[in-house]
Design a protein around this motif. Structure first.
Motif, PDB file in Angstrom:
ATOM      1  N   VAL A 178       0.850  -1.177   0.000  1.00  0.00           N
ATOM      2  CA  VAL A 178       0.000   0.000   0.000  1.00  0.00           C
ATOM      3  C   VAL A 178       0.888   1.230   0.000  1.00  0.00           C
ATOM      4  O   VAL A 178       1.870   1.295   0.743  1.00  0.00           O
ATOM      5  N   ASP A 179       0.551   2.204  -0.840  1.00  0.00           N
ATOM      6  CA  ASP A 179       1.253   3.480  -0.849  1.00  0.00           C
ATOM      7  C   ASP A 179       0.551   4.420   0.127  1.00  0.00           C
ATOM      8  O   ASP A 179      -0.662   4.606   0.049  1.00  0.00           O
ATOM      9  N   LEU A 180       1.334   4.980   1.043  1.00  0.00           N
ATOM     10  CA  LEU A 180       0.793   5.858   2.076  1.00  0.00           C
ATOM     11  C   LEU A 180       1.503   7.200   2.046  1.00  0.00           C
ATOM     12  O   LEU A 180       2.664   7.282   1.638  1.00  0.00           O
ATOM     13  N   SER A 193      -3.031  -9.451   2.732  1.00  0.00           N
ATOM     14  CA  SER A 193      -4.125  -9.212   1.794  1.00  0.00           C
ATOM     15  C   SER A 193      -5.420  -9.029   2.567  1.00  0.00           C
ATOM     16  O   SER A 193      -5.688  -9.745   3.530  1.00  0.00           O
ATOM     17  N   GLY A 194      -6.190  -8.035   2.168  1.00  0.00           N
ATOM     18  CA  GLY A 194      -7.448  -7.751   2.826  1.00  0.00           C
ATOM     19  C   GLY A 194      -7.336  -6.703   3.923  1.00  0.00           C
ATOM     20  O   GLY A 194      -8.340  -6.222   4.424  1.00  0.00           O
ATOM     21  N   GLU A 195      -6.115  -6.336   4.309  1.00  0.00           N
ATOM     22  CA  GLU A 195      -5.920  -5.350   5.366  1.00  0.00           C
ATOM     23  C   GLU A 195      -5.545  -3.972   4.831  1.00  0.00           C
ATOM     24  O   GLU A 195      -5.215  -3.076   5.603  1.00  0.00           O
ATOM     25  N   THR A 252      -7.628  -0.976   6.256  1.00  0.00           N
ATOM     26  CA  THR A 252      -7.308  -0.729   7.665  1.00  0.00           C
ATOM     27  C   THR A 252      -5.977   0.000   7.778  1.00  0.00           C
ATOM     28  O   THR A 252      -5.836   0.936   8.567  1.00  0.00           O
ATOM     29  N   LEU A 253      -5.002  -0.405   6.975  1.00  0.00           N
ATOM     30  CA  LEU A 253      -3.698   0.252   6.984  1.00  0.00           C
ATOM     31  C   LEU A 253      -3.824   1.694   6.506  1.00  0.00           C
ATOM     32  O   LEU A 253      -3.232   2.599   7.098  1.00  0.00           O
ATOM     33  N   ARG A 254      -4.608   1.913   5.464  1.00  0.00           N
ATOM     34  CA  ARG A 254      -4.819   3.289   4.978  1.00  0.00           C
ATOM     35  C   ARG A 254      -5.484   4.151   6.057  1.00  0.00           C
ATOM     36  O   ARG A 254      -5.129   5.314   6.244  1.00  0.00           O
ATOM     37  N   ALA A 255      -6.456   3.588   6.765  1.00  0.00           N
ATOM     38  CA  ALA A 255      -7.134   4.332   7.834  1.00  0.00           C
ATOM     39  C   ALA A 255      -6.154   4.655   8.960  1.00  0.00           C
ATOM     40  O   ALA A 255      -6.171   5.769   9.503  1.00  0.00           O
ATOM     41  N   ALA A 256      -5.303   3.702   9.329  1.00  0.00           N
ATOM     42  CA  ALA A 256      -4.307   3.935  10.377  1.00  0.00           C
ATOM     43  C   ALA A 256      -3.330   5.027   9.934  1.00  0.00           C
ATOM     44  O   ALA A 256      -2.981   5.916  10.720  1.00  0.00           O
ATOM     45  N   ALA A 257      -2.916   4.967   8.686  1.00  0.00           N
ATOM     46  CA  ALA A 257      -1.996   5.982   8.166  1.00  0.00           C
ATOM     47  C   ALA A 257      -2.651   7.363   8.169  1.00  0.00           C
ATOM     48  O   ALA A 257      -2.000   8.366   8.474  1.00  0.00           O
TER      49      ALA A 257
END
Length: 104
Positions: free
Chosen positions: A4-6, A19-21, A24-29
């Motif tokens: 994922v690019d953040l 995969s599938g997270e 959630t990672l984007r929201a945390a970032a």
């Protein structure tokens, strides 16, 4: 694994996750980015490391406020080890039961 690019604190990062997270990672970032911008606005010019430090502290403070102000105690290491051993044993039993032929 997915990547994922953040964008956090004005910098781009590529981070791997399961995969599938990805969302959630984007929201945390987005939370970290918001807190880093909040720190920058409140404290003025900061180095990247100090900006992320203050973002971390702001997030930790927010979590502590949610949980009544006290950090949650860490579990007893001996108990954690025993639970892990029981979980391993249960997995072994489940595997052996799956391998047994059905009885009539």
């Amino acid at each position: 694994m997915a990547e994922v690019d953040l964008s956090i604190a004005g910098r781009s990062y590529r981070v791997a996750c399961r995969s599938g997270e990805e969302e959630t990672l984007r929201a945390a970032a987005a939370l970290v980015d918001g807190k880093s911008r909040e720190a920058l606005a409140g404290l003025g010019a900061l180095s990247e490391s100090r900006q992320l430090l203050f973002a971390s502290l702001l997030l930790a403070d927010q979590l502590l406020d949610k949980h009544g102000g006290a950090p949650q105690p860490l579990p007893d290491p001996a108990l954690t080890s025993r639970v892990a051993g029981i979980a391993d044993r249960l997995e072994q039993l489940a595997d052996s039961l799956e391998k047994e032929p059905p009885s009539a």
